[in-house]
Design a protein around this motif. Structure first.
Motif, PDB file in Angstrom:
ATOM      1  N   ASN A   6      25.667  13.938  20.081  1.00  0.00           N
ATOM      2  CA  ASN A   6      25.628  13.174  18.840  1.00  0.00           C
ATOM      3  C   ASN A   6      24.684  13.799  17.815  1.00  0.00           C
ATOM      4  O   ASN A   6      24.240  13.121  16.888  1.00  0.00           O
ATOM      5  CB  ASN A   6      25.226  11.718  19.126  1.00  0.00           C
ATOM      6  CG  ASN A   6      25.616  10.796  17.999  1.00  0.00           C
ATOM      7  OD1 ASN A   6      26.575  11.055  17.269  1.00  0.00           O
ATOM      8  ND2 ASN A   6      24.874   9.727  17.842  1.00  0.00           N
ATOM      9  N   SER A   7      24.375  15.083  17.961  1.00  0.00           N
ATOM     10  CA  SER A   7      23.470  15.727  17.020  1.00  0.00           C
ATOM     11  C   SER A   7      24.123  15.840  15.649  1.00  0.00           C
ATOM     12  O   SER A   7      25.349  15.789  15.504  1.00  0.00           O
ATOM     13  CB  SER A   7      23.082  17.120  17.521  1.00  0.00           C
ATOM     14  OG  SER A   7      24.186  18.001  17.407  1.00  0.00           O
ATOM     15  N   TYR A   8      23.301  16.000  14.638  1.00  0.00           N
ATOM     16  CA  TYR A   8      23.799  16.165  13.273  1.00  0.00           C
ATOM     17  C   TYR A   8      24.762  17.342  13.193  1.00  0.00           C
ATOM     18  O   TYR A   8      25.822  17.257  12.567  1.00  0.00           O
ATOM     19  CB  TYR A   8      22.619  16.379  12.316  1.00  0.00           C
ATOM     20  CG  TYR A   8      23.040  16.590  10.887  1.00  0.00           C
ATOM     21  CD1 TYR A   8      23.423  15.519  10.097  1.00  0.00           C
ATOM     22  CD2 TYR A   8      23.060  17.868  10.331  1.00  0.00           C
ATOM     23  CE1 TYR A   8      23.816  15.701   8.780  1.00  0.00           C
ATOM     24  CE2 TYR A   8      23.454  18.055   9.015  1.00  0.00           C
ATOM     25  CZ  TYR A   8      23.823  16.974   8.244  1.00  0.00           C
ATOM     26  OH  TYR A   8      24.218  17.167   6.945  1.00  0.00           O
ATOM     27  N   GLU A   9      24.412  18.454  13.839  1.00  0.00           N
ATOM     28  CA  GLU A   9      25.243  19.654  13.793  1.00  0.00           C
ATOM     29  C   GLU A   9      26.627  19.418  14.401  1.00  0.00           C
ATOM     30  O   GLU A   9      27.632  19.845  13.843  1.00  0.00           O
ATOM     31  CB  GLU A   9      24.543  20.823  14.492  1.00  0.00           C
ATOM     32  CG  GLU A   9      23.307  21.322  13.774  1.00  0.00           C
ATOM     33  CD  GLU A   9      22.034  20.542  14.103  1.00  0.00           C
ATOM     34  OE1 GLU A   9      22.108  19.522  14.846  1.00  0.00           O
ATOM     35  OE2 GLU A   9      20.962  20.928  13.621  1.00  0.00           O
ATOM     36  N   VAL A  10      26.679  18.724  15.535  1.00  0.00           N
ATOM     37  CA  VAL A  10      27.966  18.421  16.170  1.00  0.00           C
ATOM     38  C   VAL A  10      28.776  17.486  15.278  1.00  0.00           C
ATOM     39  O   VAL A  10      29.971  17.698  15.052  1.00  0.00           O
ATOM     40  CB  VAL A  10      27.776  17.802  17.575  1.00  0.00           C
ATOM     41  CG1 VAL A  10      29.081  17.218  18.099  1.00  0.00           C
ATOM     42  CG2 VAL A  10      27.244  18.840  18.548  1.00  0.00           C
ATOM     43  N   ARG A  11      28.125  16.435  14.764  1.00  0.00           N
ATOM     44  CA  ARG A  11      28.839  15.480  13.909  1.00  0.00           C
ATOM     45  C   ARG A  11      29.383  16.159  12.656  1.00  0.00           C
ATOM     46  O   ARG A  11      30.520  15.915  12.255  1.00  0.00           O
ATOM     47  CB  ARG A  11      27.942  14.301  13.547  1.00  0.00           C
ATOM     48  CG  ARG A  11      27.690  13.374  14.738  1.00  0.00           C
ATOM     49  CD  ARG A  11      26.828  12.180  14.393  1.00  0.00           C
ATOM     50  NE  ARG A  11      25.450  12.617  14.224  1.00  0.00           N
ATOM     51  CZ  ARG A  11      24.681  12.344  13.163  1.00  0.00           C
ATOM     52  NH1 ARG A  11      25.134  11.621  12.171  1.00  0.00           N
ATOM     53  NH2 ARG A  11      23.446  12.786  13.109  1.00  0.00           N
ATOM     54  N   LEU A  12      28.591  17.051  12.051  1.00  0.00           N
ATOM     55  CA  LEU A  12      29.049  17.762  10.855  1.00  0.00           C
ATOM     56  C   LEU A  12      30.209  18.697  11.198  1.00  0.00           C
ATOM     57  O   LEU A  12      31.228  18.710  10.500  1.00  0.00           O
ATOM     58  CB  LEU A  12      27.904  18.547  10.215  1.00  0.00           C
ATOM     59  CG  LEU A  12      28.297  19.434   9.029  1.00  0.00           C
ATOM     60  CD1 LEU A  12      28.959  18.617   7.904  1.00  0.00           C
ATOM     61  CD2 LEU A  12      27.085  20.192   8.506  1.00  0.00           C
ATOM     62  N   ALA A  13      30.073  19.474  12.259  1.00  0.00           N
ATOM     63  CA  ALA A  13      31.143  20.404  12.645  1.00  0.00           C
ATOM     64  C   ALA A  13      32.427  19.650  12.966  1.00  0.00           C
ATOM     65  O   ALA A  13      33.518  20.058  12.553  1.00  0.00           O
ATOM     66  CB  ALA A  13      30.702  21.254  13.838  1.00  0.00           C
ATOM     67  N   ASP A  14      32.310  18.532  13.671  1.00  0.00           N
ATOM     68  CA  ASP A  14      33.490  17.729  13.985  1.00  0.00           C
ATOM     69  C   ASP A  14      34.109  17.138  12.723  1.00  0.00           C
ATOM     70  O   ASP A  14      35.334  17.064  12.592  1.00  0.00           O
ATOM     71  CB  ASP A  14      33.144  16.626  14.986  1.00  0.00           C
ATOM     72  CG  ASP A  14      32.879  17.159  16.392  1.00  0.00           C
ATOM     73  OD1 ASP A  14      33.217  18.335  16.672  1.00  0.00           O
ATOM     74  OD2 ASP A  14      32.329  16.388  17.209  1.00  0.00           O
ATOM     75  N   HIS A  15      33.266  16.719  11.783  1.00  0.00           N
ATOM     76  CA  HIS A  15      33.760  16.201  10.502  1.00  0.00           C
ATOM     77  C   HIS A  15      34.503  17.302   9.733  1.00  0.00           C
ATOM     78  O   HIS A  15      35.577  17.056   9.177  1.00  0.00           O
ATOM     79  CB  HIS A  15      32.599  15.663   9.659  1.00  0.00           C
ATOM     80  CG  HIS A  15      32.972  15.354   8.254  1.00  0.00           C
ATOM     81  ND1 HIS A  15      33.653  14.207   7.895  1.00  0.00           N
ATOM     82  CD2 HIS A  15      32.781  16.060   7.107  1.00  0.00           C
ATOM     83  CE1 HIS A  15      33.858  14.223   6.587  1.00  0.00           C
ATOM     84  NE2 HIS A  15      33.337  15.326   6.093  1.00  0.00           N
ATOM     85  N   LEU A  16      33.938  18.501   9.705  1.00  0.00           N
ATOM     86  CA  LEU A  16      34.602  19.615   9.024  1.00  0.00           C
ATOM     87  C   LEU A  16      35.977  19.865   9.639  1.00  0.00           C
ATOM     88  O   LEU A  16      36.964  20.047   8.919  1.00  0.00           O
ATOM     89  CB  LEU A  16      33.729  20.877   9.081  1.00  0.00           C
ATOM     90  CG  LEU A  16      32.464  20.834   8.227  1.00  0.00           C
ATOM     91  CD1 LEU A  16      31.507  21.955   8.639  1.00  0.00           C
ATOM     92  CD2 LEU A  16      32.793  20.926   6.744  1.00  0.00           C
ATOM     93  N   SER A  17      36.045  19.850  10.962  1.00  0.00           N
ATOM     94  CA  SER A  17      37.330  20.035  11.645  1.00  0.00           C
ATOM     95  C   SER A  17      38.306  18.921  11.287  1.00  0.00           C
ATOM     96  O   SER A  17      39.473  19.179  10.972  1.00  0.00           O
ATOM     97  CB  SER A  17      37.141  20.062  13.165  1.00  0.00           C
ATOM     98  OG  SER A  17      36.466  21.220  13.552  1.00  0.00           O
ATOM     99  N   ALA A  18      37.832  17.677  11.340  1.00  0.00           N
ATOM    100  CA  ALA A  18      38.702  16.523  11.098  1.00  0.00           C
ATOM    101  C   ALA A  18      39.241  16.486   9.675  1.00  0.00           C
ATOM    102  O   ALA A  18      40.330  15.964   9.436  1.00  0.00           O
ATOM    103  CB  ALA A  18      37.947  15.228  11.409  1.00  0.00           C
ATOM    104  N   THR A  19      38.492  17.048   8.735  1.00  0.00           N
ATOM    105  CA  THR A  19      38.922  17.022   7.330  1.00  0.00           C
ATOM    106  C   THR A  19      39.694  18.277   6.938  1.00  0.00           C
ATOM    107  O   THR A  19      40.043  18.444   5.771  1.00  0.00           O
ATOM    108  CB  THR A  19      37.718  16.832   6.387  1.00  0.00           C
ATOM    109  OG1 THR A  19      36.775  17.885   6.613  1.00  0.00           O
ATOM    110  CG2 THR A  19      37.048  15.481   6.620  1.00  0.00           C
ATOM    111  N   GLY A  20      39.950  19.163   7.899  1.00  0.00           N
ATOM    112  CA  GLY A  20      40.763  20.344   7.628  1.00  0.00           C
ATOM    113  C   GLY A  20      40.014  21.528   7.061  1.00  0.00           C
ATOM    114  O   GLY A  20      40.618  22.523   6.662  1.00  0.00           O
ATOM    115  N   ALA A  21      38.684  21.456   7.014  1.00  0.00           N
ATOM    116  CA  ALA A  21      37.893  22.597   6.530  1.00  0.00           C
ATOM    117  C   ALA A  21      38.029  23.750   7.515  1.00  0.00           C
ATOM    118  O   ALA A  21      38.276  23.542   8.702  1.00  0.00           O
ATOM    119  CB  ALA A  21      36.431  22.198   6.388  1.00  0.00           C
TER     120      ALA A  21
END
Length: 147
Positions: free
Chosen positions: A37-52
């Motif tokens: 649940n680290s910030y880095e994991v959450r950000l990377a997962d968000h980038l993936s989920a949004t198609g970045a």
């Protein structure tokens, strides 16, 4: 006793220190993970989920620095390998996207060339979860206070 220069949290500096130790040390570093649940994991997962997407090449030092900024969450980054000799390469996709420089981020249809801070990637992608610390330097030379 564990070698203090080999560890997940030391990032690129550990990679540089252990590079003389060979592939075994690099394999150890590449197997490191971070808190789920680290910030880095959450950000990377968000980038993936949004198609970045981050387009790069395995030999690119700026791509290495960009991945290293995610720490142990680097394997969560939505990365596309453009060099045909790289692992899981997709050169046709890179060519179709017109990628000419590494790293190139494509977020929301816009392109961003070069290494980006985690804070900037968060803003560009609409990621609004707070960081432990802001990744961009404050004018005073310290860390900015998260808003």
């Amino acid at each position: 006793m564990k070698n203090p220069s080999v560890g997940c949290s030391s990032g690129l500096s550990s990679y540089l220190r252990v590079s003389r130790m060979g592939w075994a040390a690099l394999a150890l570093l590449s197997s490191c993970s971070t808190l789920p649940n680290s910030y880095e994991v959450r950000l990377a997962d968000h980038l993936s989920a949004t198609g970045a997407k981050m387009y790069g090449a395995y030999w690119c030092p700026h791509c290495m620095v960009q991945k290293d900024s995610f720490g142990g969450a680097a394997n969560h980054v939505p990365y596309v390998e453009c060099d045909p000799e790289g692992f899981d390469a997709q050169p046709e996709l890179c060519q179709a996207e017109g990628i000419e420089a590494y790293p190139t981020w494509v977020i929301g249809g816009d392109r961003y060339l070069g290494t980006q801070t985690l804070g900037k990637l968060a803003r560009l992608s609409g990621f609004e979860q707070p960081a432990v610390r802001d990744e961009e330097p404050a004018t005073s030379g310290g860390y900015s206070v998260p808003e």
